[in-house]
Motif scaffolding. Structure first.
Motif, PDB file in Angstrom:
ATOM      1  N   GLN A   1     -15.259  22.550  -3.223  1.00 21.40           N
ATOM      2  CA  GLN A   1     -16.522  22.572  -2.475  1.00 21.40           C
ATOM      3  C   GLN A   1     -17.549  21.644  -3.114  1.00 21.40           C
TER       4      GLN A   1
ATOM      5  N   ARG B   1     -19.924  30.836   2.852  1.00 23.68           N
ATOM      6  CA  ARG B   1     -18.568  31.355   2.680  1.00 23.68           C
ATOM      7  C   ARG B   1     -17.915  31.745   4.016  1.00 23.68           C
TER       8      ARG B   1
ATOM      9  N   GLU C   1     -14.783  26.900  -5.669  1.00 21.91           N
ATOM     10  CA  GLU C   1     -16.209  26.792  -5.359  1.00 21.91           C
ATOM     11  C   GLU C   1     -16.938  25.887  -6.343  1.00 21.91           C
TER      12      GLU C   1
END
Length: 814
Positions: A449, A283, A410
């Motif tokens: 991601q 992150r 994510e």
């Protein structure tokens, strides 16, 4: 922006002469109105209602602001602006105060009442529904109602409220419905036209700021779509496909050596780990990458509260600082002004100092577990460009104005309460709709991601589709039924309920089903002709063959008794004899006929199922209303007057003012006097037991209960719930979950003055969840204080005072 052509300038000047009010309004804006905005505003200017379906950030609120502008041109007209969530109500209230002054603007959200007689009143949709049922004088001179985020009517728990408002608003009120992009906007518009009259449907698919879509693979951002000239066809980037193949190949080779590793946590492999060009960045690395590419401010969507908080801690531990000294000073000033009413010991419990440290470094979380005041600070700082990265759950996508330069997802799946499921195209559109700030960015960026097993083709399909259907969740409730019966009588109420979007959609579906039915009947006729036999009735003959086949299957399966086997054998002998003696048995084309007969029987079975389906759909809303009415009649909430008309009783008039999932249970307990002995703490605890929706691990657990009369009152309430549940099931209505006392002791302690730390330790709730529960408790107590006589009414008012303190007080309007 290109300058308008002479033809466009001429068209604009004509419109300005034809619609001077719209021209004057447009001149006050900092941007030119888009075609869809002009079309919607033009419809309002000409006295029609309007449904606007457009992407997040496209500028739908300009249409609502024009409705407010029109209302304010008439010195007597009023406009109501409804929203689905209190945070959005608070935000719109502040915007209108800034534009029109505090004397003109009011705010009504159940637990907040500011200037209710204002010309512009912002409120939650439930407040307007309650006004309509109570025939409130505040409805006088109402000219416009804006329903922001109207697609909320699909919400399983609260959606019916939107339909109730749309159906019951006075006919003269113009409705401004604002929706996210939905795939059946025209169908919804047709319904609005049917129940509200003249309604224009304005649909725009265009984003005001183009969206560039990427996949973050390790430390590299790869475009999702091919930019070599094929992008218009949404062709997946070949480089991304190659990386996906490489990742799958690597995963297959390394699977044997990785068992048990990397479970559950977020463990990046972006810093040199994983295959070349693949893997998942940490992150802090993601934040640093976005900063280096000038893609901040960013919202990173993580479908977990704990994940959002963990992400902030990870970024802070990395030493990242995204703000300068002047920004940090401004952040401190905003924070101190907004939380000055909170006690120091409460701030310590809430982790205030760590939170402020994150804010000053430009990083924060945003989720429903946070204290509302903290969430509002995050929203304000982000809007003022002081926060650079917010880690948020998907609740941020619902309405609150927080556009970013980029949005990061994510994962493309989330936990829905029961299992992990992929996000829908509609959810993807809502989330990525935050990317791109109108008037600031020339393009927005969405970043997905990389995860092992990611299918670029599936991602591209998700990003390309706009299939978010709006489906009704409308169901008549006890409170709704008694209110409508009192106003309109039973038969008129049934007709009104047939106007619901639920029935409109069911009827539309019936039309489609009926069309299918007619096609099936044509096919059945064709099959019957094809199996026609010159020797006799082949349908009758094929029926014998089917009965023999079914009986043989029945005999072969299971373990029939000797008597059953004998009976089946006798029946088979009889049927086979009939078959052999049938005229069609000797037909030379018998097997050809039989093949057509088999198709006929198979289609006939589908035809019968479809017919049953149509019968169950027709009038389904009114049928449920009839069942609800039967329960109310049996319990004495409604009765027939001397003219044979159904009217509410004194008990029914209490039920009219009780809203929510437990309306009938609350009314019945008040009627029986089950809560007469409760003090303010006990009544607050009882309200908590009624409004709290238990988690799966709450069920069947023993809890500490407040001492005194509460235990007996809770037991009696449980008995009433059981009686009502049996009665509902008897009348073919869905039952309900029993009340749970999981948070009763904590709410009792809070109402009696306990500190926040003590209460949160007892509940294991996040502060935001406790505040939300407390506000639901206040809402129910407020209803009880209005309808209950004597001691219960006084206890409810005292309980409200006990619960509404400290962190529960809404600070936004202060």
């Amino acid at each position: 922006m290109t300058s308008p052509s002479p033809a466009e300038r001429y068209a604009l000047s004509r419109e300005q002469r034809r619609r001077p009010r719209l021209a004057e309004f447009a001149s006050t804006l900092k941007f030119d109105l888009d075609p869809f905005q002009r079309g919607a505003c033009g419809a309002l200017d000409e006295g029609r209602s309007v449904l606007v379906a457009a992407p997040t950030g496209a500028g739908k609120t300009a249409v609502a602001e024009f409705a407010v502008y029109l209302a304010m041109q008439d010195p007597h007209a009023k406009v109501f602006y409804t929203t689905p969530i209190k945070a959005l109500s608070n935000q719109k209230y502040q915007e209108f105060v800034d534009a029109w002054g505090s004397d003109a603007v009011g705010l009504l959200t159940g637990d907040t009442n500011i200037n209710a007689t204002g010309r512009i009143v912002v409120m939650t949709t439930e407040v307007l529904r309650n006004m309509l049922y109570a025939d409130s004088p505040l409805l006088d001179r109402l000219a416009y109602v804006v329903m922001d985020e109207v697609h909320y009517l699909a919400d399983r728990f609260r959606g019916a409220v939107w339909e109730e408002v749309i159906i019951h608003l006075p006919e003269a009120v113009r409705l401004v419905s604002l929706s996210a992009t939905v795939s059946n906007a025209e169908e919804f518009g047709d319904w609005l036209q049917a129940v509200r009259g003249d309604t224009d449907v304005i649909v725009s698919e265009a984003r005001p700021v183009p969206l560039e879509q990427h996949v973050l693979v390790g430390g590299k951002m790869v475009d999702l779509f091919d930019s070599s000239g094929q992008a218009a066809a949404n062709r997946v980037n070949p480089e991304l496909k190659q990386l996906a193949r490489a990742s799958r190949s690597l995963g297959t080779r390394s699977q044997r050596g990785r068992r048990g590793s990397d479970r559950g946590g977020y463990r990046g492999r972006g810093r040199g780990g994983g295959a070349p060009g693949t893997g998942r960045a940490d992150r802090p690395d993601v934040v640093a990458l976005l900063a280096s590419k000038h893609l901040l401010p960013a919202i990173v969507f993580i479908f977990s509260r704990a994940g959002c908080d963990q992400a902030v801690r990870q970024v802070l531990r990395s030493g990242i600082r995204l703000t300068d000294a002047s920004e940090r000073d401004e952040i401190r000033q905003v924070v101190e002004a907004r939380v000055r009413m909170l006690r120091d010991d409460d701030l310590a419990v809430l982790g205030y100092w760590d939170w402020v440290e994150g804010l000053q470094r430009g990083v924060a979380a945003h989720h429903a577990g946070m204290l509302p005041a903290f969430k509002e600070v995050v929203e304000e700082l982000f809007q003022r460009k002081l926060l650079k990265v917010v880690f948020a759950t998907e609740t941020l996508a619902l309405g609150v104005n927080m556009p970013a330069r980029s949005v990061v997802l994510e994962k493309l799946e989330k936990f829905n309460g029961e299992a992990r499921v992929p996000i829908t195209p509609g959810e993807y559109t809502q989330l990525t709709g935050r990317a791109g700030r109108r008037g600031i960015d020339i393009e927005g960026h969405s970043v997905i991601q990389w995860v092992d097993g990611l299918d670029p083709e599936a991602v591209a399909a998700l990003a390309s589709r706009r299939s978010y259907p709006l489906n009704s969740s409308f169901k008549p409730t006890y409170n709704m039924a008694v209110n409508l019966i009192d106003q309109f009588g039973r038969e008129r109420t049934r007709q009104i309920l047939e106007l619901s979007f639920a029935q409109f959609q069911a009827d539309r579906a019936v039309v489609d089903l009926a069309r299918t039915l007619r096609k099936q009947e044509e096919s059945l006729s064709g099959y019957a002709e094809a199996m026609r036999c010159h020797l006799g009735d082949f349908g009758e003959y094929s029926g014998l063959r089917r009965r023999i086949s079914d009986l043989e299957k029945e005999a072969a399966k299971g373990n029939p008794t000797h008597a059953q086997r004998e009976r089946m054998q006798r029946e088979l002998v009889r049927l086979r004899k009939q078959l052999r003696s049938h005229p069609c048995h000797g037909c030379a084309e018998r097997e050809q006929h039989a093949r057509w007969a088999e198709r006929w029987w198979r289609l006939q079975r589908e035809h019968d199922q479809l017919s049953r389906q149509i019968r169950t759909r027709t009038g389904q809303v009114a049928k449920r209303f009839d069942r609800v009415t039967e329960v109310l009649s049996q319990l004495g909430y409604v009765e027939h007057d001397r003219h044979g008309e159904l009217v509410s009783t004194s008990a029914g008039r209490i039920l009219k003012r009780i809203y929510g999932e437990r309306d009938l249970l609350v009314a019945e307990c008040l009627r029986r006097g089950l809560w007469d002995d409760l003090d303010e703490g006990g009544l607050a605890a009882m309200a908590a037991a009624l409004v709290y929706e238990p988690r799966r691990d709450d069920r069947g657990v023993e809890y500490r209960l407040p001492r005194g009369p509460f235990r007996a009152a809770l037991e009696a309430t449980g008995h009433v719930w059981s009686e009502l549940d049996d009665l509902e099931r008897e009348h073919r209505l869905p039952g309900s979950e029993p009340p749970t006392a999981a948070l009763a002791n904590a709410m009792h302690a809070w109402a009696k003055g306990a500190g926040l730390g003590e209460v949160l330790a007892d509940t294991e709730l996040a502060a935001g969840d406790f505040v939300r529960l407390a506000k639901q408790v206040i809402d129910l107590l407020d209803q009880i204080s209005i309808v209950a006589d004597g001691g219960v009414g006084r206890a409810a008012r005292d309980a409200i005072d006990g619960v509404r303190r400290g962190v529960v007080i809404d600070t936004v309007a202060g």
